[in-house]
Write a protein that holds these residues in place. Sequence first.
Motif, PDB file in Angstrom:
ATOM      1  N   TRP A 178       2.989  24.157  -2.140  1.00 42.08           N
ATOM      2  CA  TRP A 178       1.989  23.966  -1.919  1.00 42.08           C
ATOM      3  C   TRP A 178       2.523  23.235  -0.088  1.00 42.08           C
ATOM      4  O   TRP A 178       1.772  23.770   0.910  1.00 42.08           O
ATOM      5  CB  TRP A 178       0.652  24.210  -1.823  1.00 42.08           C
ATOM      6  CG  TRP A 178      -0.020  25.151  -2.794  1.00 42.08           C
ATOM      7  CD1 TRP A 178       0.380  26.223  -3.724  1.00 42.08           C
ATOM      8  CD2 TRP A 178      -1.314  24.914  -3.871  1.00 42.08           C
ATOM      9  NE1 TRP A 178      -0.025  26.865  -4.351  1.00 42.08           N
ATOM     10  CE2 TRP A 178      -1.366  25.929  -4.400  1.00 42.08           C
ATOM     11  CE3 TRP A 178      -2.642  23.953  -3.903  1.00 42.08           C
ATOM     12  CZ2 TRP A 178      -1.748  26.829  -4.983  1.00 42.08           C
ATOM     13  CZ3 TRP A 178      -2.753  25.032  -5.147  1.00 42.08           C
ATOM     14  CH2 TRP A 178      -3.165  25.816  -5.282  1.00 42.08           C
ATOM     15  N   LYS A 182       2.497  24.015   3.920  1.00 43.54           N
ATOM     16  CA  LYS A 182       1.906  23.332   4.230  1.00 43.54           C
ATOM     17  C   LYS A 182       0.299  24.268   3.877  1.00 43.54           C
ATOM     18  O   LYS A 182      -0.507  24.455   5.260  1.00 43.54           O
ATOM     19  CB  LYS A 182       1.810  23.201   5.873  1.00 43.54           C
ATOM     20  CG  LYS A 182       3.245  22.686   6.193  1.00 43.54           C
ATOM     21  CD  LYS A 182       2.965  22.201   7.241  1.00 43.54           C
ATOM     22  CE  LYS A 182       4.797  21.751   8.187  1.00 43.54           C
ATOM     23  NZ  LYS A 182       5.413  20.477   7.013  1.00 43.54           N
ATOM     24  N   CYS A 183       0.122  24.778   2.935  1.00 44.86           N
ATOM     25  CA  CYS A 183      -0.773  25.738   2.427  1.00 44.86           C
ATOM     26  C   CYS A 183      -2.068  25.373   1.631  1.00 44.86           C
ATOM     27  O   CYS A 183      -0.532  25.882   0.967  1.00 44.86           O
ATOM     28  CB  CYS A 183      -0.190  27.191   3.524  1.00 44.86           C
ATOM     29  SG  CYS A 183      -1.962  28.183   2.763  1.00 44.86           S
ATOM     30  N   CYS A 184      -2.399  25.511   1.169  1.00 40.06           N
ATOM     31  CA  CYS A 184      -3.349  25.084  -0.465  1.00 40.06           C
ATOM     32  C   CYS A 184      -3.825  26.859  -0.879  1.00 40.06           C
ATOM     33  O   CYS A 184      -4.966  26.880  -0.425  1.00 40.06           O
ATOM     34  CB  CYS A 184      -4.197  24.519  -0.823  1.00 40.06           C
ATOM     35  SG  CYS A 184      -5.639  23.995  -1.900  1.00 40.06           S
ATOM     36  N   LYS A 185      -2.734  27.240  -1.512  1.00 42.22           N
ATOM     37  CA  LYS A 185      -3.133  29.045  -2.052  1.00 42.22           C
ATOM     38  C   LYS A 185      -3.772  29.560  -3.264  1.00 42.22           C
ATOM     39  O   LYS A 185      -3.596  29.519  -4.129  1.00 42.22           O
ATOM     40  CB  LYS A 185      -1.773  29.752  -1.833  1.00 42.22           C
ATOM     41  CG  LYS A 185      -0.343  29.527  -0.326  1.00 42.22           C
ATOM     42  CD  LYS A 185       0.270  30.435  -0.459  1.00 42.22           C
ATOM     43  CE  LYS A 185       0.742  30.453   0.437  1.00 42.22           C
ATOM     44  NZ  LYS A 185       1.887  31.181   0.384  1.00 42.22           N
ATOM     45  N   GLU A 202      -8.602  21.534   4.703  1.00 44.07           N
ATOM     46  CA  GLU A 202      -8.621  21.945   5.991  1.00 44.07           C
ATOM     47  C   GLU A 202      -7.506  20.668   6.600  1.00 44.07           C
ATOM     48  O   GLU A 202      -7.228  21.319   7.186  1.00 44.07           O
ATOM     49  CB  GLU A 202      -9.369  22.343   6.454  1.00 44.07           C
ATOM     50  CG  GLU A 202     -10.490  24.258   6.233  1.00 44.07           C
ATOM     51  CD  GLU A 202     -11.443  24.716   6.805  1.00 44.07           C
ATOM     52  OE1 GLU A 202     -12.029  23.569   7.326  1.00 44.07           O
ATOM     53  OE2 GLU A 202     -11.646  25.710   6.770  1.00 44.07           O
ATOM     54  N   GLU A 205      -3.963  20.618   5.034  1.00 44.94           N
ATOM     55  CA  GLU A 205      -2.848  20.929   5.506  1.00 44.94           C
ATOM     56  C   GLU A 205      -3.187  21.027   7.794  1.00 44.94           C
ATOM     57  O   GLU A 205      -2.231  20.993   8.136  1.00 44.94           O
ATOM     58  CB  GLU A 205      -4.193  22.869   5.718  1.00 44.94           C
ATOM     59  CG  GLU A 205      -3.577  23.353   4.791  1.00 44.94           C
ATOM     60  CD  GLU A 205      -5.142  24.459   4.097  1.00 44.94           C
ATOM     61  OE1 GLU A 205      -4.693  25.249   3.633  1.00 44.94           O
ATOM     62  OE2 GLU A 205      -5.393  24.839   5.184  1.00 44.94           O
ATOM     63  N   LYS A 209       0.847  19.981   8.980  1.00 37.87           N
ATOM     64  CA  LYS A 209       0.932  21.120  10.263  1.00 37.87           C
ATOM     65  C   LYS A 209       1.175  20.181  11.524  1.00 37.87           C
ATOM     66  O   LYS A 209       1.911  20.549  12.382  1.00 37.87           O
ATOM     67  CB  LYS A 209      -0.053  22.210  10.960  1.00 37.87           C
ATOM     68  CG  LYS A 209       0.364  22.464   9.455  1.00 37.87           C
ATOM     69  CD  LYS A 209      -0.732  23.904   9.831  1.00 37.87           C
ATOM     70  CE  LYS A 209      -1.254  25.119   8.412  1.00 37.87           C
ATOM     71  NZ  LYS A 209      -2.322  25.904   8.344  1.00 37.87           N
TER      72      LYS A 209
END
Length: 235
Positions: A178, A182-185, A202, A205, A209
């Motif tokens: 993740w 760069k994304c918490c899925k 948020e 993330e 980025k």
Amino acid sequence: MLATSSLFPLNSSLFHFMKKKFYVVWSGLTPGIYRSWDECQAQIKGVKGAVYKSFASKEEAERAYASPAYEYVRKTHPNPPCEGGSSGLAKQKVLPHREDLGGSLYALAVDAACSGNPGPMEYRGVYLGDGKEIFHFGPVHGTNNIGEFLAIVHALALLDKQGLKMTIYSDSRTAIGWVRKKCCKTQLERNETTEQLFQLIERAEAWLKSHRVTNPIVKWETDQWGEIPADFGRK
């Protein structure tokens, strides 16, 4: 909860903590007081029954070195006392050798714990040099994977703020993936209970980025090294 211009309430004492440690070696190749973990480890590595401990100041270290080691150190006893006996001894967590970790314990280990999934979640970071906790967050309602993800980003943000180059170890392949994407899925539902956590996700993330990640993130090999030093010990 959030520090000004920072993703997390970062511990500004990390740099000073690592720079000002003093290590007392009561039993080793050359007993004495040492200014760095590497110097200390050179005196104790491979020495059966080595006795040592870190201190925050030179004065504390000098007092300890002039005193019996048992007043400061509780070591593993090879033969546990009989039931009802009293030895004042307890088992310590064993850290891996430098060779196992590419030659250095100048690194952070992070981990999370969750009572239920979802449930009360917390995470923390530990300095491998001597196992001291550097940061801790929670508990908040969440999942273990979210905690592992946030722990890595917290460590990255902390090291970036301090200008430190260190390896970060995590035992979660999911969280490492993740972070790299760069994304918490997460599949956790966003509601009134989890809103604060999602706001933190948020920000994490957004930090990933907007920042170039230079500190290596490495999978902790539990099968080879045992539980990660940041583990909460609740298994």
